[in-house]
Design a protein around this motif. Structure first.
Motif, PDB file in Angstrom:
ATOM      1  N   ARG A  30     -33.880  90.600 110.097  1.00 40.79           N
ATOM      2  CA  ARG A  30     -33.245  90.551 111.342  1.00 40.79           C
ATOM      3  C   ARG A  30     -33.327  91.385 112.483  1.00 40.79           C
ATOM      4  O   ARG A  30     -33.871  92.529 112.615  1.00 40.79           O
ATOM      5  CB  ARG A  30     -31.847  91.200 111.297  1.00 40.79           C
ATOM      6  N   LEU A  31     -33.881  90.109 113.378  1.00 39.01           N
ATOM      7  CA  LEU A  31     -34.849  91.180 114.558  1.00 39.01           C
ATOM      8  C   LEU A  31     -34.078  91.018 115.965  1.00 39.01           C
ATOM      9  O   LEU A  31     -34.468  90.638 117.016  1.00 39.01           O
ATOM     10  CB  LEU A  31     -35.614  90.415 114.956  1.00 39.01           C
ATOM     11  N   GLY A  32     -32.475  92.139 115.933  1.00 42.23           N
ATOM     12  CA  GLY A  32     -31.906  92.188 117.060  1.00 42.23           C
ATOM     13  C   GLY A  32     -29.885  91.823 116.017  1.00 42.23           C
ATOM     14  O   GLY A  32     -30.124  90.897 115.095  1.00 42.23           O
ATOM     15  N   SER A  33     -29.222  92.038 117.150  1.00 39.32           N
ATOM     16  CA  SER A  33     -27.826  91.060 116.750  1.00 39.32           C
ATOM     17  C   SER A  33     -28.142  89.845 116.931  1.00 39.32           C
ATOM     18  O   SER A  33     -26.991  88.961 116.264  1.00 39.32           O
ATOM     19  CB  SER A  33     -26.844  91.783 117.793  1.00 39.32           C
ATOM     20  N   ASP A  34     -29.191  89.505 117.230  1.00 35.30           N
ATOM     21  CA  ASP A  34     -29.109  87.367 117.910  1.00 35.30           C
ATOM     22  C   ASP A  34     -30.260  87.008 117.204  1.00 35.30           C
ATOM     23  O   ASP A  34     -30.485  86.240 118.154  1.00 35.30           O
ATOM     24  CB  ASP A  34     -28.984  88.055 119.715  1.00 35.30           C
ATOM     25  N   TRP A  35     -30.969  87.507 116.077  1.00 34.75           N
ATOM     26  CA  TRP A  35     -32.070  86.838 115.704  1.00 34.75           C
ATOM     27  C   TRP A  35     -32.184  87.307 114.709  1.00 34.75           C
ATOM     28  O   TRP A  35     -32.394  87.999 114.034  1.00 34.75           O
ATOM     29  CB  TRP A  35     -33.318  87.661 116.871  1.00 34.75           C
ATOM     30  N   ALA A  36     -32.807  86.517 114.186  1.00 30.14           N
ATOM     31  CA  ALA A  36     -32.930  86.083 112.646  1.00 30.14           C
ATOM     32  C   ALA A  36     -34.209  85.432 112.106  1.00 30.14           C
ATOM     33  O   ALA A  36     -33.311  84.048 111.986  1.00 30.14           O
ATOM     34  CB  ALA A  36     -31.587  85.663 111.154  1.00 30.14           C
ATOM     35  N   GLU A  37     -34.661  85.297 110.881  1.00 32.43           N
ATOM     36  CA  GLU A  37     -35.841  84.456 110.611  1.00 32.43           C
ATOM     37  C   GLU A  37     -35.136  84.365 109.517  1.00 32.43           C
ATOM     38  O   GLU A  37     -34.420  84.797 107.961  1.00 32.43           O
ATOM     39  CB  GLU A  37     -37.378  85.477 110.028  1.00 32.43           C
ATOM     40  N   LEU A  38     -35.694  83.399 108.724  1.00 25.32           N
ATOM     41  CA  LEU A  38     -35.509  82.322 107.695  1.00 25.32           C
ATOM     42  C   LEU A  38     -36.784  81.738 107.433  1.00 25.32           C
ATOM     43  O   LEU A  38     -38.049  81.844 107.735  1.00 25.32           O
ATOM     44  CB  LEU A  38     -34.810  81.241 107.742  1.00 25.32           C
ATOM     45  N   LEU A  39     -36.904  82.369 105.590  1.00 22.61           N
ATOM     46  CA  LEU A  39     -38.527  82.554 105.072  1.00 22.61           C
ATOM     47  C   LEU A  39     -37.721  81.344 103.700  1.00 22.61           C
ATOM     48  O   LEU A  39     -36.520  80.473 103.580  1.00 22.61           O
ATOM     49  CB  LEU A  39     -38.619  83.288 103.927  1.00 22.61           C
ATOM     50  N   GLY A  40     -39.325  80.752 103.264  1.00 23.49           N
ATOM     51  CA  GLY A  40     -39.057  80.495 102.435  1.00 23.49           C
ATOM     52  C   GLY A  40     -39.212  78.487 102.519  1.00 23.49           C
ATOM     53  O   GLY A  40     -39.826  77.506 101.316  1.00 23.49           O
ATOM     54  N   GLY A  41     -39.935  78.643 103.258  1.00 25.37           N
ATOM     55  CA  GLY A  41     -40.385  77.141 103.691  1.00 25.37           C
ATOM     56  C   GLY A  41     -41.742  77.211 103.581  1.00 25.37           C
ATOM     57  O   GLY A  41     -42.475  78.077 104.294  1.00 25.37           O
ATOM     58  N   GLY A  42     -42.545  76.523 104.733  1.00 24.69           N
ATOM     59  CA  GLY A  42     -43.771  76.572 105.200  1.00 24.69           C
ATOM     60  C   GLY A  42     -44.644  77.489 106.581  1.00 24.69           C
ATOM     61  O   GLY A  42     -45.529  77.685 106.903  1.00 24.69           O
ATOM     62  N   SER A  43     -43.086  77.390 107.191  1.00 26.61           N
ATOM     63  CA  SER A  43     -43.280  78.001 108.640  1.00 26.61           C
ATOM     64  C   SER A  43     -41.576  78.915 108.667  1.00 26.61           C
ATOM     65  O   SER A  43     -40.744  78.614 108.087  1.00 26.61           O
ATOM     66  CB  SER A  43     -43.142  77.457 109.746  1.00 26.61           C
ATOM     67  N   VAL A  44     -42.228  79.999 109.271  1.00 26.29           N
ATOM     68  CA  VAL A  44     -41.255  80.992 109.212  1.00 26.29           C
ATOM     69  C   VAL A  44     -40.196  80.399 110.313  1.00 26.29           C
ATOM     70  O   VAL A  44     -41.010  79.372 111.722  1.00 26.29           O
ATOM     71  CB  VAL A  44     -41.363  81.876 109.953  1.00 26.29           C
ATOM     72  N   ILE A  45     -38.436  80.588 110.012  1.00 24.22           N
ATOM     73  CA  ILE A  45     -38.041  79.287 111.444  1.00 24.22           C
ATOM     74  C   ILE A  45     -36.697  80.368 111.845  1.00 24.22           C
ATOM     75  O   ILE A  45     -36.667  81.728 111.137  1.00 24.22           O
ATOM     76  CB  ILE A  45     -36.318  78.713 110.432  1.00 24.22           C
ATOM     77  N   ASP A  46     -36.963  80.481 113.267  1.00 28.56           N
ATOM     78  CA  ASP A  46     -35.940  81.751 113.141  1.00 28.56           C
ATOM     79  C   ASP A  46     -35.258  81.095 114.080  1.00 28.56           C
ATOM     80  O   ASP A  46     -34.948  79.662 115.277  1.00 28.56           O
ATOM     81  CB  ASP A  46     -37.093  82.532 115.176  1.00 28.56           C
ATOM     82  N   LEU A  47     -33.497  81.779 113.795  1.00 26.30           N
ATOM     83  CA  LEU A  47     -32.934  81.400 114.842  1.00 26.30           C
ATOM     84  C   LEU A  47     -32.597  82.550 115.840  1.00 26.30           C
ATOM     85  O   LEU A  47     -32.377  83.363 115.545  1.00 26.30           O
ATOM     86  CB  LEU A  47     -31.627  81.454 113.072  1.00 26.30           C
ATOM     87  N   LEU A  48     -32.131  81.746 117.183  1.00 30.01           N
ATOM     88  CA  LEU A  48     -32.193  82.296 118.219  1.00 30.01           C
ATOM     89  C   LEU A  48     -30.604  81.967 118.419  1.00 30.01           C
ATOM     90  O   LEU A  48     -30.234  80.997 118.544  1.00 30.01           O
ATOM     91  CB  LEU A  48     -32.784  82.311 119.300  1.00 30.01           C
ATOM     92  N   THR A  49     -29.905  83.332 118.667  1.00 28.53           N
ATOM     93  CA  THR A  49     -28.328  83.039 119.002  1.00 28.53           C
ATOM     94  C   THR A  49     -28.579  82.977 120.984  1.00 28.53           C
ATOM     95  O   THR A  49     -29.126  84.231 121.341  1.00 28.53           O
ATOM     96  CB  THR A  49     -27.310  83.931 119.208  1.00 28.53           C
ATOM     97  N   ASN A  50     -28.496  82.293 121.105  1.00 27.93           N
ATOM     98  CA  ASN A  50     -28.364  81.640 123.176  1.00 27.93           C
ATOM     99  C   ASN A  50     -26.682  80.695 123.084  1.00 27.93           C
ATOM    100  O   ASN A  50     -26.136  79.480 122.869  1.00 27.93           O
ATOM    101  CB  ASN A  50     -28.926  80.297 123.531  1.00 27.93           C
ATOM    102  N   ALA A  51     -26.202  81.174 123.977  1.00 26.94           N
ATOM    103  CA  ALA A  51     -25.014  80.680 124.596  1.00 26.94           C
ATOM    104  C   ALA A  51     -24.482  79.435 124.915  1.00 26.94           C
ATOM    105  O   ALA A  51     -25.353  79.275 125.609  1.00 26.94           O
ATOM    106  CB  ALA A  51     -24.139  81.611 125.165  1.00 26.94           C
TER     107      ALA A  51
END
Length: 138
Positions: A30-51
């Motif tokens: 968790r890279l803050g309250s609005d950013w999380a990394e997902l692992l397990g694929g060929g590339s990291v997926i960053d989920l970014l909270t934006n209203a």
């Protein structure tokens, strides 16, 4: 070079649940309250909270974030072992199957939208995968 895939979402916890439970990815840092990394694929997926309604390119730019279904020429393909099972799981988590599963020379494909309006495809390869489109193996 590494590639990181960034997906804007309005609800970070729901997005983490969708992509981890639906596709078998796992939550990373968790890279803050609005950013999380997902692992397990060929590339990291960053989920970014934006209203919804916020300006991705600054207030002077007319475009605003919208999470209704939208089309873009960029989408993600996820290679899976059982397209039927993954479609069923993703739909139960809020995805929409936009086209029936298609049979192709190289395998099977399903076109979906995630709960946030982003397009994604599921691919299930058979035989030589995309190489089935090339000259036959000898």
């Amino acid at each position: 070079m590494d590639i990181r895939i960034c997906i804007d979402v309005p609800d970070l916890e729901r997005a983490i649940g969708f992509y981890t439970a639906g596709l078998g990815l796992r939550a990373g840092r968790r890279l803050g309250s609005d950013w999380a990394e997902l692992l397990g694929g060929g590339s990291v997926i960053d989920l970014l909270t934006n209203a919804p309604g916020t300006a991705p390119l600054g207030e002077a730019h007319p475009q605003r974030r919208e999470y209704a279904r939208h089309w873009t020429p960029v989408h993600l393909d996820f290679v899976v072992d059982d397209v039927d099972a993954v479609v069923q799981r993703l739909v139960s988590l809020g995805a929409k199957l936009e086209k029936p599963i298609q049979e192709r020379r190289w395998g099977r494909m399903a076109n979906l939208a995630d709960p946030f309006g982003h397009g994604l495809d599921l691919l299930q390869f058979r035989g030589r995968g995309y190489d089935e489109l090339l000259q036959p193996s000898t």
